[in-house]
Design a protein around this motif. Structure first.
Motif: not given
Length: 329
Positions: A117-118, A121, A125, A208, A210-212, A236
């Motif tokens: 997930c990171l 991200f 981003c 997860t 937060s990444s979404y 995600l």
């Protein structure tokens, strides 16, 4: 009176025979299904090591780690299921080793999903810094940290198990089938597992989600690649589903305890088989299907390896479609 006793005996024997047939049926069904998916998983593992692009890309390295943990967990779970179905007892050390192996691989899956997930991200981003941050070396370090953190938890579990005075037992042979509940002889060990499991999945869920949210916010900016953001968002969501399915496996033993206290043995065996398929086997089978068939780079190679190079014309069509979709995207 004797006729009543004879009827009671016949009913008991018939129920035992029916239960035996159901155990045999579910054992064969789950074993065949497990072998099929183990073949797919092993083939995908081989695929992820067959080409340099898979060995030099971070997300494929992480996928290999996730798939390896799921494969070992599925094989270990099916082995334990067959041993329990055959009513085979084992020694405490052997049972402890098998339980700790399953405990280790069960922890690696959610932690690997956190790292995946990171990675997605950062890719969405911070696209300009992605190549500098998500390197093969850093990915290898992350995988080592995942294994070390999981191994530390297992080591603590082993120390808590050793507090039990095994020397006072007449024999190390277990009287019942091997299960996690039969190895948590110290109440502190059971409490530690519950607290650690809650912490692990809360951490994974927060990362997860937060990444979404971060990807959703980045997708609205004009400078972000909309297609890449959409794919990352869908990925995600799949990670979140997998996390929930991994969490379901921790509910297996508590559900069995509640069901065992309220149902007869035959109905308990039926529900136990269904719960095993839904919470233990099914989640471990999804990784290969989700990532192996969804990824445009992996799919043609995986299909080629699964078919053992026998259907080259059909596979060439898949490869052509994959190349066209890459050019379009």
């Amino acid at each position: 009176m004797s006729y009543s006793n004879q009827s009671q005996t016949n009913i008991t024997v018939e129920l035992q025979y029916q239960g035996f047939l159901e155990i045999v049926f579910f054992t064969i069904l789950t074993t065949v299904t497990c072998c099929v998916f183990l073949f797919i998983n092993v083939t995908l593992l081989f695929t992820l090591r067959s080409k340099p692009v898979f060995c030099e890309t971070s997300r494929y390295i992480l996928l290999f780690n996730l798939l390896l943990a799921d494969t070992v967990q599925m094989a270990e779970g099916q082995l334990m299921y067959i041993i329990a179905a055959c009513k085979i007892t084992m020694t405490y050390p052997l049972c402890g080793f098998l339980n700790m192996l399953g405990y280790l691989t069960n922890e690696i899956s959610p932690l690997t999903l956190v790292v995946m997930c990171l990675e997605r991200f950062v890719a969405v981003c911070y696209p300009l810094r992605h190549a500098a941050i998500i390197t093969v070396r850093n990915t290898g370090v992350a995988v080592c940290v995942v294994w070390a953190f999981s191994s530390l938890s297992v080591f603590i579990q082993v120390l808590l198990m050793l507090k039990f005075p095994f020397a006072e037992l007449e024999s190390l042979q277990m009287n019942d089938f091997c299960g996690k509940d039969h190895m948590m002889l110290d109440p502190v060990a059971a409490d530690f597992e519950k607290v650690y499991t809650c912490f692990l999945f809360v951490l994974a869920g927060v990362v997860t989600i937060s990444s979404y949210i971060g990807v959703m916010i980045a997708a609205r900016s004009a400078s972000t690649d909309k297609a890449s953001a959409r794919k990352a968002r869908n990925t995600l969501l799949l990670h979140l589903v997998q996390l929930g399915l991994s969490l379901s496996s921790t509910l297996y033993n508590p559900l069995l305890i509640v069901i065992f206290e309220n149902l007869d043995r035959l109905m308990f065996l039926r529900i136990q088989n269904i719960i095993y398929i839904c919470t233990i086997m099914f989640p471990r089978c999804l990784s290969a299907l989700i990532y192996g068939l969804r990824d445009q780079t992996i799919r043609p190679v995986l299909m080629y390896n699964l078919c053992c190079q026998r259907f080259s014309p059909l596979l060439s069509v898949f490869q052509t479609k994959a190349k066209i979709s890459k050019l379009v995207t």
